[in-house]
Motif scaffolding. Structure first.
Motif, PDB file in Angstrom:
ATOM      1  N   ILE A  38      73.376 103.531  64.424  1.00  0.00           N
ATOM      2  CA  ILE A  38      74.223 103.801  65.586  1.00  0.00           C
ATOM      3  C   ILE A  38      74.667 105.262  65.596  1.00  0.00           C
ATOM      4  CG2 ILE A  38      76.516 103.329  66.582  1.00  0.00           C
ATOM      5  CD1 ILE A  38      76.022 100.352  65.807  1.00  0.00           C
ATOM      6  N   SER A  39      75.097 105.731  64.445  1.00  0.00           N
ATOM      7  CA  SER A  39      75.516 107.127  64.332  1.00  0.00           C
ATOM      8  C   SER A  39      74.361 108.074  64.663  1.00  0.00           C
ATOM      9  CB  SER A  39      76.022 107.385  62.913  1.00  0.00           C
ATOM     10  OG  SER A  39      76.261 108.738  62.705  1.00  0.00           O
ATOM     11  N   PHE A  40      73.196 107.785  64.114  1.00  0.00           N
ATOM     12  CA  PHE A  40      72.011 108.613  64.337  1.00  0.00           C
ATOM     13  C   PHE A  40      71.622 108.630  65.816  1.00  0.00           C
ATOM     14  CE2 PHE A  40      67.435 109.386  64.499  1.00  0.00           C
ATOM     15  CZ  PHE A  40      67.307 110.499  63.676  1.00  0.00           C
ATOM     16  N   LEU A  41      71.555 107.450  66.429  1.00  0.00           N
ATOM     17  CA  LEU A  41      71.142 107.367  67.837  1.00  0.00           C
ATOM     18  C   LEU A  41      72.173 108.002  68.767  1.00  0.00           C
ATOM     19  CD1 LEU A  41      69.566 103.789  68.045  1.00  0.00           C
ATOM     20  CD2 LEU A  41      68.386 105.987  67.906  1.00  0.00           C
ATOM     21  N   THR A  42      73.441 107.821  68.455  1.00  0.00           N
ATOM     22  CA  THR A  42      74.503 108.417  69.275  1.00  0.00           C
ATOM     23  C   THR A  42      74.350 109.931  69.309  1.00  0.00           C
ATOM     24  OG1 THR A  42      76.018 106.600  68.802  1.00  0.00           O
ATOM     25  CG2 THR A  42      77.003 108.669  69.526  1.00  0.00           C
ATOM     26  N   PHE A  58      75.110 100.991  77.488  1.00  0.00           N
ATOM     27  CA  PHE A  58      73.943 100.994  76.616  1.00  0.00           C
ATOM     28  C   PHE A  58      74.123 100.134  75.363  1.00  0.00           C
ATOM     29  CE2 PHE A  58      72.006 102.885  72.786  1.00  0.00           C
ATOM     30  CZ  PHE A  58      70.671 102.680  73.071  1.00  0.00           C
ATOM     31  N   TRP A  59      75.231 100.312  74.645  1.00  0.00           N
ATOM     32  CA  TRP A  59      75.370  99.673  73.338  1.00  0.00           C
ATOM     33  C   TRP A  59      75.354  98.148  73.384  1.00  0.00           C
ATOM     34  CZ3 TRP A  59      73.544 101.975  69.495  1.00  0.00           C
ATOM     35  CH2 TRP A  59      73.608 103.368  69.396  1.00  0.00           C
ATOM     36  N   PRO A  60      75.980  97.505  74.342  1.00  0.00           N
ATOM     37  CA  PRO A  60      75.859  96.031  74.373  1.00  0.00           C
ATOM     38  C   PRO A  60      74.410  95.560  74.572  1.00  0.00           C
ATOM     39  CG  PRO A  60      77.714  96.725  75.711  1.00  0.00           C
ATOM     40  CD  PRO A  60      76.967  97.977  75.320  1.00  0.00           C
ATOM     41  N   ILE A  61      73.663  96.266  75.425  1.00  0.00           N
ATOM     42  CA  ILE A  61      72.258  95.919  75.653  1.00  0.00           C
ATOM     43  C   ILE A  61      71.443  96.175  74.393  1.00  0.00           C
ATOM     44  CG2 ILE A  61      70.158  96.579  76.927  1.00  0.00           C
ATOM     45  CD1 ILE A  61      72.023  97.145  79.344  1.00  0.00           C
ATOM     46  N   TYR A  62      71.664  97.335  73.802  1.00  0.00           N
ATOM     47  CA  TYR A  62      70.912  97.707  72.600  1.00  0.00           C
ATOM     48  C   TYR A  62      71.202  96.737  71.453  1.00  0.00           C
ATOM     49  CZ  TYR A  62      68.798 100.333  68.866  1.00  0.00           C
ATOM     50  OH  TYR A  62      67.998 100.692  67.811  1.00  0.00           O
ATOM     51  N   GLU A  84      64.401 106.333  67.581  1.00  0.00           N
ATOM     52  CA  GLU A  84      64.240 105.140  66.742  1.00  0.00           C
ATOM     53  C   GLU A  84      63.117 105.349  65.722  1.00  0.00           C
ATOM     54  OE1 GLU A  84      65.561 101.276  69.263  1.00  0.00           O
ATOM     55  OE2 GLU A  84      63.743 102.284  69.962  1.00  0.00           O
ATOM     56  N   ASP A  85      62.014 105.936  66.176  1.00  0.00           N
ATOM     57  CA  ASP A  85      60.905 106.221  65.262  1.00  0.00           C
ATOM     58  C   ASP A  85      61.340 107.211  64.184  1.00  0.00           C
ATOM     59  OD1 ASP A  85      59.278 104.521  66.709  1.00  0.00           O
ATOM     60  OD2 ASP A  85      58.222 106.129  67.778  1.00  0.00           O
ATOM     61  N   ASP A  86      62.074 108.252  64.589  1.00  0.00           N
ATOM     62  CA  ASP A  86      62.581 109.237  63.626  1.00  0.00           C
ATOM     63  C   ASP A  86      63.514 108.577  62.611  1.00  0.00           C
ATOM     64  OD1 ASP A  86      61.160 111.169  65.004  1.00  0.00           O
ATOM     65  OD2 ASP A  86      62.932 112.045  65.985  1.00  0.00           O
ATOM     66  N   PHE A  87      64.383 107.706  63.107  1.00  0.00           N
ATOM     67  CA  PHE A  87      65.312 106.999  62.230  1.00  0.00           C
ATOM     68  C   PHE A  87      64.540 106.148  61.220  1.00  0.00           C
ATOM     69  CE2 PHE A  87      67.620 103.162  61.109  1.00  0.00           C
ATOM     70  CZ  PHE A  87      68.752 103.706  60.516  1.00  0.00           C
ATOM     71  N   ASN A  88      63.552 105.415  61.702  1.00  0.00           N
ATOM     72  CA  ASN A  88      62.761 104.555  60.814  1.00  0.00           C
ATOM     73  C   ASN A  88      62.035 105.368  59.747  1.00  0.00           C
ATOM     74  OD1 ASN A  88      63.590 102.220  62.089  1.00  0.00           O
ATOM     75  ND2 ASN A  88      61.862 102.194  63.490  1.00  0.00           N
ATOM     76  N   ARG A  89      61.490 106.524  60.127  1.00  0.00           N
ATOM     77  CA  ARG A  89      60.833 107.394  59.154  1.00  0.00           C
ATOM     78  C   ARG A  89      61.840 107.894  58.118  1.00  0.00           C
ATOM     79  NH1 ARG A  89      57.516 108.637  63.404  1.00  0.00           N
ATOM     80  NH2 ARG A  89      58.808 110.263  64.273  1.00  0.00           N
ATOM     81  N   LYS A  90      63.009 108.277  58.591  1.00  0.00           N
ATOM     82  CA  LYS A  90      64.060 108.769  57.701  1.00  0.00           C
ATOM     83  C   LYS A  90      64.509 107.668  56.732  1.00  0.00           C
ATOM     84  CE  LYS A  90      68.270 111.506  58.102  1.00  0.00           C
ATOM     85  NZ  LYS A  90      69.201 112.143  59.020  1.00  0.00           N
ATOM     86  N   LEU A  91      64.674 106.463  57.239  1.00  0.00           N
ATOM     87  CA  LEU A  91      65.076 105.325  56.410  1.00  0.00           C
ATOM     88  C   LEU A  91      63.998 105.012  55.375  1.00  0.00           C
ATOM     89  CD1 LEU A  91      67.351 103.213  56.113  1.00  0.00           C
ATOM     90  CD2 LEU A  91      66.032 101.743  57.621  1.00  0.00           C
ATOM     91  N   LEU A  92      62.754 105.033  55.799  1.00  0.00           N
ATOM     92  CA  LEU A  92      61.639 104.779  54.891  1.00  0.00           C
ATOM     93  C   LEU A  92      61.578 105.846  53.801  1.00  0.00           C
ATOM     94  CD1 LEU A  92      59.241 102.966  54.240  1.00  0.00           C
ATOM     95  CD2 LEU A  92      57.866 104.324  55.811  1.00  0.00           C
TER      96      LEU A  92
END
Length: 152
Positions: free
Chosen positions: A37-41, A54-58, A134-142
């Motif tokens: 959430i912090s990253f996407l915000t 946005f956030w309730p839908i997401y 989201e892709d960037d976040f996933n790469r960072k998490l990985l």
């Protein structure tokens, strides 16, 4: 295969093993969710009006996607271990394959509805930026997961 096709599979497997640990599963998931959430915000630069819608839908999409991927697929993977594959009948294998295909269809329809809902509140440009983020976040998490695993 391209990395964009392989990455979701890797992330699924990593997150599957990450979440397979019973005691801290919810705590870890909540930490990752807060970090996301912090990253996407930061990345999306949403206005307050956009963020409010946005956030309730997401979050609803993210929760449903998690349920489909991790709970249903976990059941499938348990049935697909080496011993079970060799011992199930062709009929059982066909039924399992059909269940997996239905889950894939559910995920696809969920994504279509999600994109439709997003188009009502965000520009197409921001939706593309969301996908990239989201892709960037996933790469960072990985990467963090790999770095942590390398230290152990």
């Amino acid at each position: 295969m391209k990395i964009k096709q392989i990455l979701p599979i890797i992330l699924f497997l990593v997150s599957f093993s990450f979440y397979a640990q019973n005691d801290k599963t919810d705590e870890k998931r909540e930490k990752v969710k807060a970090y996301k959430i912090s990253f996407l915000t930061t990345e999306l630069e949403l206005t307050s009006t956009e963020a409010e819608k946005f956030w309730p839908i997401y979050n609803a999409y993210d929760d449903k996607q998690f349920e489909l991927k991790h709970q249903k697929m976990k059941t499938y993977l348990q049935r697909l271990d080496e011993d079970n594959i060799n011992s199930i009948s062709e009929k059982e294998a066909a039924a399992l394959l059909s269940q997996m295909e239905n889950t894939d269809k559910e995920l696809y329809l969920l994504r279509v509805k999600y994109n439709s809902d997003l188009k009502k509140i965000l520009s197409s440009k921001k939706i593309l930026k969301l996908k990239k983020s989201e892709d960037d976040f996933n790469r960072k998490l990985l990467k963090q997961y790999r770095d942590k695993a390398g230290k152990d």
